[in-house]
Scaffold this active site. Structure first.
Site, PDB file in Angstrom:
ATOM      1  N   HIS A 127      28.827  42.574  38.379  1.00  0.00           N
ATOM      2  CA  HIS A 127      29.699  43.739  38.419  1.00  0.00           C
ATOM      3  C   HIS A 127      30.569  43.776  37.162  1.00  0.00           C
ATOM      4  O   HIS A 127      31.039  42.742  36.695  1.00  0.00           O
ATOM      5  CB  HIS A 127      30.622  43.673  39.639  1.00  0.00           C
ATOM      6  N   GLU A 134      34.064  48.952  36.558  1.00  0.00           N
ATOM      7  CA  GLU A 134      34.502  49.926  37.558  1.00  0.00           C
ATOM      8  C   GLU A 134      36.017  49.830  37.687  1.00  0.00           C
ATOM      9  O   GLU A 134      36.745  50.754  37.358  1.00  0.00           O
ATOM     10  CB  GLU A 134      33.839  49.702  38.922  1.00  0.00           C
ATOM     11  N   HIS A 165      25.540  46.060  49.177  1.00  0.00           N
ATOM     12  CA  HIS A 165      26.066  44.769  49.617  1.00  0.00           C
ATOM     13  C   HIS A 165      25.715  44.504  51.079  1.00  0.00           C
ATOM     14  O   HIS A 165      25.536  45.426  51.878  1.00  0.00           O
ATOM     15  CB  HIS A 165      27.573  44.722  49.415  1.00  0.00           C
TER      16      HIS A 165
END
Length: 372
Positions: A219, A222, A35
């Site tokens: 994403h 997670e 990132h």
């Protein structure tokens, strides 16, 4: 966590190795999960903050890795520190600094390709808008690819904490700069808190991106479990999953994701520091590999987790017992999963072979020419 915040501790089967360890910093590799502001080192951030006369909290610069529970409160703490750091990244010089430093750090770790992820919305106000912000980042990515020897592509990422219509705006902007080479947009992502929003509402943005030739890299899996991965795969049709690690909790889903050719951007340090797993050895790397998954190791946010790219390979070696041949296979997987041109991939894959063969004969680093 399945929205309950509990840590997961799958059984792993790390095994010792008896070979002389090769230098992992010279192993040619691609870095696919990094990132923008999170790529900074603490000294870099301090320098940028001083230029803007911003006082940083001690917890952000005390050289102690952030460690939070895997729940909404933990994520809020993580995001608060990230937002404080991002406030120091304002203006053209700061944007260029982030890209240049990220490439330089990757060059020191054997990276041949960096695909840095950024939401230009976060930086637009200081440079006159979304388009100028993205163009500055792309221009510096092109310039620093030459200077550092690391080929830098850019992933434009929308955010779950903003409206899905904003993501469509970003997708249309990203579509103007599509390409595989340095200084071009190579993918479209969706980041931030996995608990936020209805995933299906971002399908419009990802359709725009796909029509423009941009693969999806959202994403998933997670902070939330396999049910979230299934939602993301169905609604957004990703080429890679940012993290995706908890897909292993549903073997049937894991088989489906692997069969679909979707790669995993695995970030062991992030998984531990965000409380998903208790220790590096609990991260189910071997289970993913045993299932035939294509895995690319990434550092995610070195600023907060104090762990860069080579450290993820060190974890694979020490916590999971991967041999140098297996580590080389991971590096090949990262290169193959990148969005670089086929000719570049082929050259870098040859360099991985040279690293393994050359090191075996006592000449570590033979054939490793950064950024070729």
């Amino acid at each position: 966590m399945d929205d309950a915040g509990a840590k997961h501790t799958p059984v792993t089967s790390a095994r010792p190795t008896h070979e002389t360890p090769r230098d992992l910093a010279t192993l040619p590799k691609a870095h696919l999960h990094l990132h923008f502001t999170g790529s900074l080192s603490v000294p870099n951030l301090v320098e940028l903050a001083a230029a803007r006369e911003i006082e940083l909290p001690d917890q952000l610069i005390d050289a102690v890795a952030l460690e939070v529970p895997a729940d909404k409160r933990g994520w809020f703490r993580f995001q608060r520190f990230y937002d404080v750091a991002r406030a120091a990244v304002k203006g053209e010089d700061a944007l260029r600094t982030v890209v240049a430093r990220a490439a330089a750090d990757d060059a020191a770790e054997g990276s041949r390709r960096l695909e840095i992820q950024v939401d230009p919305t976060s930086y637009a106000s200081s440079v006159g808008g979304l388009q100028p912000a993205l163009e500055i980042i792309l221009d510096e990515a092109k310039r620093t690819s030459v200077a550092s020897g690391v080929q830098v592509g850019v992933i434009v990422a929308s955010s779950r904490i903003r409206h899905p219509f904003d993501a469509r705006t970003l997708a249309r902007l990203a579509a103007r700069y599509v390409g595989q080479g340095p200084g071009q947009v190579c993918g479209f992502g969706l980041s931030n808190n996995e608990w936020e929003g209805d995933t299906s509402e971002w399908d419009g943005a990802f359709r725009i991106a796909r029509r423009a030739g941009l693969p999806g890299v959202p994403h998933a899996g997670e902070l939330r479990g396999p049910e979230h991965v299934a939602q993301v795969v169905e609604a957004l049709q990703p080429t890679r999953l940012g993290h995706g690690v908890r897909t292993v909790e549903d073997p049937r889903l894991l088989d489906q994701v692997v069969a679909a050719g979707i790669a995993f951007e695995l970030c062991p340090a992030s998984n531990v520091q965000l409380g998903v797993y208790h220790s590096p050895s609990d991260v189910p790397l071997r289970r993913l590999l045993a299932a035939g998954a294509q895995v690319a190791l990434g550092a995610d946010d070195p600023l907060l987790f104090l762990s860069r790219l080579t450290a993820q390979y060190e974890t694979a070696r020490t916590a999971h017992g991967l041999s140098d041949a297996e580590l080389a296979a991971l590096a090949r997987s990262s290169i193959t999963a990148s969005f670089a041109a086929d000719a570049d991939k082929a050259r870098w894959l040859d360099e991985v072979d040279a690293w393994l063969l050359g090191s075996a004969h006592g000449t570590a680093g033979v054939g490793a020419t950064p950024g070729r």
